[in-house]
Scaffold this active site. Structure first.
Site, PDB file in Angstrom:
ATOM      1  N   ASP A   1       0.842  -1.204   0.000  1.00  9.76           N
ATOM      2  CA  ASP A   1       0.000   0.000   0.000  1.00  9.76           C
ATOM      3  C   ASP A   1       0.877   1.255   0.000  1.00  9.76           C
ATOM      4  O   ASP A   1       0.603   2.231  -0.704  1.00  9.76           O
ATOM      5  CB  ASP A   1      -0.987  -0.011   1.181  1.00  9.76           C
ATOM      6  CG  ASP A   1      -0.367  -0.510   2.482  1.00  9.76           C
ATOM      7  OD1 ASP A   1       0.763  -1.037   2.443  1.00  9.76           O
ATOM      8  OD2 ASP A   1      -1.011  -0.380   3.538  1.00  9.76           O
TER       9      ASP A   1
ATOM     10  N   ASP B   1       1.692  -1.668 -13.866  1.00  3.23           N
ATOM     11  CA  ASP B   1       0.807  -0.812 -14.660  1.00  3.23           C
ATOM     12  C   ASP B   1       0.827   0.616 -14.125  1.00  3.23           C
ATOM     13  O   ASP B   1       0.836   1.573 -14.894  1.00  3.23           O
ATOM     14  CB  ASP B   1      -0.642  -1.334 -14.622  1.00  3.23           C
ATOM     15  CG  ASP B   1      -0.927  -2.250 -15.799  1.00  3.23           C
ATOM     16  OD1 ASP B   1       0.004  -2.524 -16.575  1.00  3.23           O
ATOM     17  OD2 ASP B   1      -2.083  -2.699 -15.938  1.00  3.23           O
TER      18      ASP B   1
END
Ligand code: NAD
Length: 360
Positions: free
Chosen positions: A224, A252
């Site tokens: 995270d 990505d």
């Protein structure tokens, strides 16, 4: 001994961009005496039309007998409605499996000349953006068992298993450390060890593997936080290694920040098998056959092939410098066009890069 390179042009813009990449490879061969033997094989829609299958056996054998494989892209609307098991993408998954490719290397690099395309504020990218994400490709939650859907206590439940063996972690860690040795010698391993047992094993094994690479500075980060740091301060990263699921998302994210999909190459590597090199973009059927595609991701894939499969960093740098030169001189394909630049097509962009090869 000759180095055999199998080229899989594929579909859509695949043949246009690989044609330019092939010209670059041949010229590099002349410049560096690499003794390359280039051959072509069919994959994806092209193979469905000619051979009735997206991955003909002849293609598998040609790739297995090669030192490296260069792929354009596969897929397109023509094959969208056929049986899922026979679609072009199956060919791609199939060849990755046949070549036992377990490491996916995705650079996210922002050329200074293309700063306008970057999605981050100039004061953030001013520090630079040159990250290599190393993603584990064949294990983790995408393949772990048990998995399934069933009825429990009268309601539907579905589950997957995030599982890694220590040998799977060690082999991807080694690829990442070796990649770091070829770059800035800094490796950040991304996990969720504060919550997941599988991540704790991941962290332990990566830490153990670090002893084999004393020159590499290793750090760990929770996923995270890594997702935030990538947009807050990307310059802190050199090489990032992570599991299949986390790598799918982070690679990505890192790529999109650069803002130019037509510029980014990738490599998939196995242990002793030939590596597979391809742009991260797809077959772009909307511009196929119009000489509008950006061939630079395919050309930069050639640079990765030279660096990682042929161990020729010198030749790889020559290709990268040629790409940087055409950008510096203001040439742009449509996807990266900006005011004041000179717009060129796919073939012309390839020709310009070729002309600059070895002269920079
Ligand atoms: P895409 O990457 O092909 O295209 C997305 C957009 O980016 C399009 O507008 C396209 O014109 C543009 N674009 C992509 N590459 C470009 C380049 N080199 N130069 C200029 N513009 C470029 O993604 P998509 O539209 O989602 O998929 C199209 C087809 O490609 C589908 O059949 C999909 O399954 C396939 N695909 C293949 C691969 C692969 O072969 N590795 C990867 C992704 C998608």
């Amino acid at each position: 001994m000759a180095n055999t390179i199998t080229i899989l042009p594929g579909d859509g813009i695949g043949p246009e961009i690989t044609a330019q990449a092939e010209l670059i490879l041949s010229r590099v061969d002349e410049l560096y005496g690499l003794d390359l033997r280039l051959q072509r094989a069919r994959l994806g829609g092209e193979a469905i039309d000619a051979d009735g299958t997206p991955l003909p056996q002849a293609t598998v054998e040609a790739c297995q007998d090669s030192d490296a494989v260069l792929l354009g892209a596969v897929g397109g609307p023509k094959w969208d409605n056929i049986d899922k098991a026979k679609r072009p993408e199956r060919g791609l998954l199939g060849i990755r499996k046949e070549l036992k490719l377990f490491a996916n290397l995705r650079p996210a690099q922002l050329f200074p000349e293309l700063q306008h395309a970057c999605l981050l504020r100039p004061d953030i990218v001013g520090q630079g953006l040159d990250i290599m994400v190393v993603r584990e490709l064949t294990g983790g939650i995408y393949f772990g068992k048990p998995k399934g859907e069933e009825i429990r206590n009268g309601e539907r439940v579905a589950y997957n298993t995030m599982i890694y063996t220590e040998s799977e972690v060690r082999r991807i860690a080694r690829v990442a450390f070796e990649t770091a040795m070829k770059r800035g010698k800094r490796l950040c391993s991304v996990d969720k060890a504060n919550v997941l047992e599988v991540s704790q094993l991941w962290r332990d094994v990566v830490t153990e593997t670090a002893k084999e690479y004393p020159e590499v500075e290793l750090s760990h980060m929770y996923v995270d936080n890594a997702a935030m740091q990538l947009v807050r301060d990307p310059s802190q990263f050199d090489v990032v290694v992570t599991s299949n699921l986390f790598g799918d998302i982070l690679s990505d994210e890192a790529a999109v920040i650069t803002g130019s999909i037509g510029m980014l190459p990738s490599a998939s590597l196995g242990r002793h098998n030939p590596g597979l090199y391809e742009p991260i973009h797809g077959s772009a059927p909307d511009i196929a056959g119009e000489d509008k595609a950006n061939p630079l991701a395919a050309i930069l894939s050639v640079a990765m092939l030279l660096r990682y499969s042929l161990e020729r960093a010198d030749a790889a740098k020559t290709v990268e410098r040629a790409v940087q030169a055409v950008l510096r001189e203001g040439y742009r394909t449509l996807d990266i066009m900006e005011e004041g630049a000179t717009q060129v097509g796919c073939a012309e962009m390839g020709r310009l890069a070729l002309e600059r090869l070895g002269k920079e």
